[in-house]
Design an enzyme around this catalytic site. Structure first.
Site: not given
Length: 380
Positions: A49, A106, A114
């Protein structure tokens, strides 16, 4: 495959030249990977989508011409300078949000957001030099969320590439690079329902059904599917959904309906529509004292979430998640193993398949609301 390393590759890509117009499959030039980049040969991709939303240019900065696509599987063709953990021939899934392995997110066990490689839908160029690796007759073609998998070859930052088991069938596990992992992880990693618990899932598209699949894997005793389309219930049973509620068929708010069905509310709910009304219902339908609601769907930018603070004071918890809280490079290989071990079923998500030359059919299926995932075969 390495005889093309360091050279420009000419290949087919499906180019979106303007908003909402059919993609045009034509020859593009794909430049070699630069430092910390990887060039991939895409073998299978599917339509999500998110691709359609940005192709329609709804509510964000339109950027054309562009190559969409971010749910895919392929093989490393060549690597740029500084890439040590991938080599030509490795089987991989490109992922729209990356894992640099160095930033605070991270290094955190709690986050997959991140700093360097967080999803950026506005950026149409590579991070390293601010340039595109795609062109047609010298004219740059923009990237999409760092992946651009509607091309036979693409260039991706190394941090957005998950190396996986080479024996895993790419035409199945490619679905794990976006939607299925998003729903599955929302349940397994964030909602964390206990065995025997009750779970409500709002929105029974591919992501919602993946969330239901997560509830099934967790041993939930009741999985209540909530959707405005009652025809989805039969299909949803394959994913563990035990009951169905269509808000349109009730006079009272759906959260009250669910509370009555479950003696005060469900233990966990997962919202996969992006509708702010559904988000509020998903939160207000969980049981006081221990209920947890998880938001997965992306709302429109003006959306405002409103609920009474007492709903929090009575010990309900509201959480959000992105990509199911999976770190792409660290965690996705083990999700692939869930499929290989037959814990996770992926075949039932694939309802249509088309050759790359007929990619626009995939858009037609999704715009009509037909099926879950349309698999696009790059090699015809």
């Amino acid at each position: 495959m390495c005889d093309t390393a360091g050279q420009v590759i000419r290949c087919r890509a499906a180019v979106a030249w303007e908003a909402g117009k059919p993609l045009v499959v034509e020859e593009v030039e794909v430049a070699p990977p630069q430092a910390n980049e990887v060039r991939l040969k895409i073998l299978f991709t599917s339509l999500c989508h998110t691709d359609v939303y940005f192709w329609e240019a709804k509510g964000q900065n339109p950027l054309f011409p562009r190559i969409y696509g971010h749910e895919a599987g392929g093989v490393v063709e060549s690597v740029g300078e500084g890439v040590t953990d991938l080599k030509a021939g490795d089987h991989v899934l490109p992922v729209f949000m990356g894992e640099c392995k160095d930033c605070a997110h991270c290094k955190s066990e709690e986050s997959n957001m991140c700093d360097l490689l967080r999803i950026n839908t506005d950026r149409g160029v590579m991070l390293g030099d601010g340039k595109s690796r795609f062109s047609i007759k010298g004219k740059p073609i923009y990237h999409f969320v760092g992946t651009s998998t509607f091309s036979e070859y693409t260039v991706v930052h190394v941090g957005c590439v998950a190396k996986i088991n080479p024996s895993a069938p790419l035409d199945k596990v490619c679905l794990l690079s976006c939607g299925i992992s998003t729903g599955l992880g929302a349940t397994l990693n964030v909602a964390k329902p206990k065995r025997g618990s009750t779970v409500a899932v709002f929105g029974l598209g591919a992501v919602g059904l993946a969330a239901a699949e997560g509830a099934r894997l967790s041993g939930a005793s009741r999985i209540i599917g909530v959707d405005l389309n009652s025809s989805k219930f039969e299909e949803a049973k394959k994913f563990g959904v035990t009951e169905f509620v269509n808000p349109k068929e009730h006079k009272k708010p759906v959260q009250e309906v669910i509370a009555e069905l479950t003696n005060g509310g469900v233990d966990r709910s997962i919202e996969c529509t992006g509708s702010v009304e559904a988000m509020i219902s998903a939160f207000e339908c969980v049981h006081d004292g221990w209920g947890v609601a998880v938001l997965v769907g992306v709302p429109h930018k003006e959306a405002v979430f409103k609920t009474h603070p007492v709903n929090f004071l009575t010990e309900r918890t509201l959480k959000g998640t992105f990509y199911g809280n999976y770190k792409p490079r660290t965690d996705i290989p083990s999700v692939v193993e869930k499929y290989m071990n037959k814990e996770l079923e992926l075949e039932k998500f694939i309802t249509h398949e088309v050759p790359f030359s007929e990619i626009n059919k995939a858009f037609e299926y999704m715009l009509k609301g037909e099926g879950l995932r349309c698999l696009i075969h790059m090699e015809e």
